[in-house]
Write a protein that holds these residues in place. Structure first.
Motif, short mmCIF file in Angstrom:
data_model
loop_
_atom_site.label_atom_id
_atom_site.label_comp_id
_atom_site.label_asym_id
_atom_site.label_seq_id
_atom_site.Cartn_x
_atom_site.Cartn_y
_atom_site.Cartn_z
N TRP A 121 0.84 -1.21 0.00
CA TRP A 121 0.00 0.00 0.00
C TRP A 121 0.87 1.25 0.00
CZ3 TRP A 121 -4.48 2.06 -0.89
CH2 TRP A 121 -4.97 3.13 -0.16
N ASP A 122 1.93 1.24 0.78
CA ASP A 122 2.82 2.38 0.84
C ASP A 122 3.54 2.59 -0.49
OD1 ASP A 122 4.09 4.55 2.12
OD2 ASP A 122 5.83 3.33 2.61
N GLU A 123 4.04 1.49 -1.09
CA GLU A 123 4.75 1.62 -2.37
C GLU A 123 3.82 2.12 -3.48
OE1 GLU A 123 8.02 1.23 -3.25
OE2 GLU A 123 8.34 1.18 -1.09
N PHE A 124 2.55 1.83 -3.37
CA PHE A 124 1.59 2.32 -4.36
C PHE A 124 1.08 3.73 -4.04
CE2 PHE A 124 0.36 -2.26 -5.64
CZ PHE A 124 1.27 -2.23 -6.70
N GLY A 125 1.56 4.32 -2.94
CA GLY A 125 1.27 5.72 -2.64
C GLY A 125 0.07 5.96 -1.76
N GLY A 126 -0.64 4.90 -1.35
CA GLY A 126 -1.86 5.09 -0.57
C GLY A 126 -1.61 5.71 0.79
N HIS A 127 -0.57 5.27 1.48
CA HIS A 127 -0.30 5.80 2.81
C HIS A 127 0.01 7.29 2.76
CE1 HIS A 127 1.03 5.98 6.93
NE2 HIS A 127 2.24 6.36 6.57
N GLU A 128 0.79 7.70 1.79
CA GLU A 128 1.13 9.12 1.66
C GLU A 128 -0.10 9.97 1.39
OE1 GLU A 128 3.88 12.46 1.24
OE2 GLU A 128 3.98 10.48 2.19
N LEU A 129 -1.01 9.48 0.56
CA LEU A 129 -2.23 10.23 0.25
C LEU A 129 -3.07 10.46 1.50
CD1 LEU A 129 -3.35 8.60 -3.12
CD2 LEU A 129 -2.57 10.96 -2.78
N ILE A 130 -3.22 9.42 2.33
CA ILE A 130 -4.03 9.56 3.54
C ILE A 130 -3.33 10.45 4.56
CG2 ILE A 130 -4.90 8.29 5.54
CD1 ILE A 130 -5.67 6.05 3.69
N THR A 131 -2.01 10.29 4.68
CA THR A 131 -1.25 11.10 5.64
C THR A 131 -1.36 12.58 5.30
OG1 THR A 131 0.32 9.29 6.02
CG2 THR A 131 1.05 11.50 6.61
N ARG A 132 -1.28 12.90 4.03
CA ARG A 132 -1.29 14.31 3.62
C ARG A 132 -2.69 14.90 3.52
NH1 ARG A 132 3.20 15.73 -1.01
NH2 ARG A 132 5.06 15.11 0.18
N HIS A 133 -3.66 14.09 3.06
CA HIS A 133 -4.96 14.65 2.70
C HIS A 133 -6.15 14.00 3.39
CE1 HIS A 133 -2.65 16.66 -0.43
NE2 HIS A 133 -2.27 15.49 -0.92
N GLY A 134 -5.89 13.04 4.28
CA GLY A 134 -6.99 12.35 4.91
C GLY A 134 -7.71 11.42 3.93
#
Length: 261
Positions: A92-105
C-alpha cells in the motif's frame, strides 16, 4: 537462576541489534557508494527502476503464495496473518496510498488512481528524469535482475521456519542502506542542490518518520511475535543470507557498468 524458556519469543530489540551489527561488520560499505559515474548512472537506474516497479507486485503476490503454502498447517497461522498484514502495508505504501491519507486524509483516496504520480516507482522515474533527461524510463529486467526478483519472491513467499520474515527484515534493512548510498552518489554526481529536489529520496530516507525508517521498524516488530529463543540462530543466519542476496544484486549491477573514466 532459571534458564530461559526456549518456547518464549526472543527479545526483538536485542536480536535486531545483533543483526545490524552483523550486517555492519560483514558489509561496511554498500556497492552503490562507489564505481558509478554519470554515464553509468542511467544504465544502473534502468535496472533499479525495474526492481522498484516490480517490488509491490512481488510482495502482494507473496502474501497469497504464503497463504497457499500454509493451508492445513495451523502452526503457520500466526506467520501468515502477521506477514500478510505487514506485507499489505508495504505494498500500500509503495503504491502511494499511505502518503495520500497522511497528507490529505480520506479524501486523498480520490486521487488513488493517479498512479503515474503516486507510485513510488513513478516518483523514482520522475526524479531520474530531472537528473539525466526526459527520455529515461525503467528498463525491462535483465537476466541478473529477473533472477534476483524470482529469488526475492521465493523467500518472501515461504512461511516455513519464518523464512519470509527473514526476507522481509533483510529487504527493508538493505533498502535503507541502498537508498542512502544511492542518494549520496546522486549528491556526488549532480550536486546537493539537485538532490534536494528529489521526491523519491525524501519519501524514503528524508526523516525518522520517512518510508524506509518506518518499514524497518515495522518489519522488526514481527520478530517479537513470531520467533522463539531456540530459533534465534537460524533466523539470524537466514536474515544474513537474504541480505547478501540483495547486496549481491546491487554489486552485480555496478560491476557490469563501464569503468568510470
Amino acid at each position: 537462576m532459571r534458564a530461559p524458556d526456549i518456547r518464549t519469543n526472543i527479545d526483538a530489540d536485542g536480536f535486531l541489534r545483533r543483526l545490524d551489527q552483523s550486517i555492519a561488520t560483514s558489509y561496511p560499505e554498500h556497492p552503490f557508494s562507489n564505481g558509478i559515474d554519470r554515464e553509468g548512472f542511467g544504465e544502473l537506474m534502468g535496472q533499479y527502476a525495474a526492481m522498484s516497479v516490480a517490488f509491490p507486485y512481488i510482495q502482494s503476490g507473496a502474501i497469497y503464495q504464503a497463504y497457499r503454502r500454509g493451508l492445513g498447517q495451523s502452526e503457520l497461522k500466526d506467520n501468515i496473518q502477521i506477514s500478510a498484514a505487514v506485507g499489505a502495508f508495504l505494498t500500500w505504501d509503495e503504491f502511494g496510498g499511505h502518503e495520500l491519507i497522511t497528507r490529505h486524509g480520506a479524501l486523498g483516496l480520490l486521487s488513488l488512481t493517479d498512479v503515474n504520480r503516486n507510485f513510488h516507482s513513478a516518483m523514482l522515474i520522475t526524479d531520474v528524469r530531472k537528473l539525466i533527461g526526459a527520455g529515461f524510463t525503467e528498463a525491462l529486467p535483465n537476466r541478473r535482475t529477473a533472477d534476483y526478483l524470482d529469488q526475492l519472491f521465493d523467500g518472501l513467499s515461504d512461511p516455513a521456519g519464518n523464512r519470509n520474515i527473514a526476507y522481509m527484515l533483510a529487504f527493508e534493512r538493505h533498502a535503507f542502506a541502498m537508498i542512502t548510498a544511492l542518494h549520496r552518489t546522486v549528491q556526488s554526481l549532480f550536486g546537493s542542490d539537485a538532490s534536494r529536489r528529489l521526491e523519491y529520496f525524501q519519501a524514503h530516507i528524508g526523516s525518522d518518520s520517512s518510508g524506509e525508517a518506518v518499514h524497518v521498524a515495522m518489519t522488526g516488530k514481527m520478530i517479537e511475535r513470531l520467533v522463539r529463543l531456540d530459533e534465534e540462530a537460524d533466523i539470524l543466519q537466514e536474515c544474513m543470507r537474504a541480505y547478501a542476496m540483495n547486496l549481491e544484486w546491487c554489486a552485480g549491477l555496478v560491476a557490469a557498468l563501464p569503468v568510470p573514466a
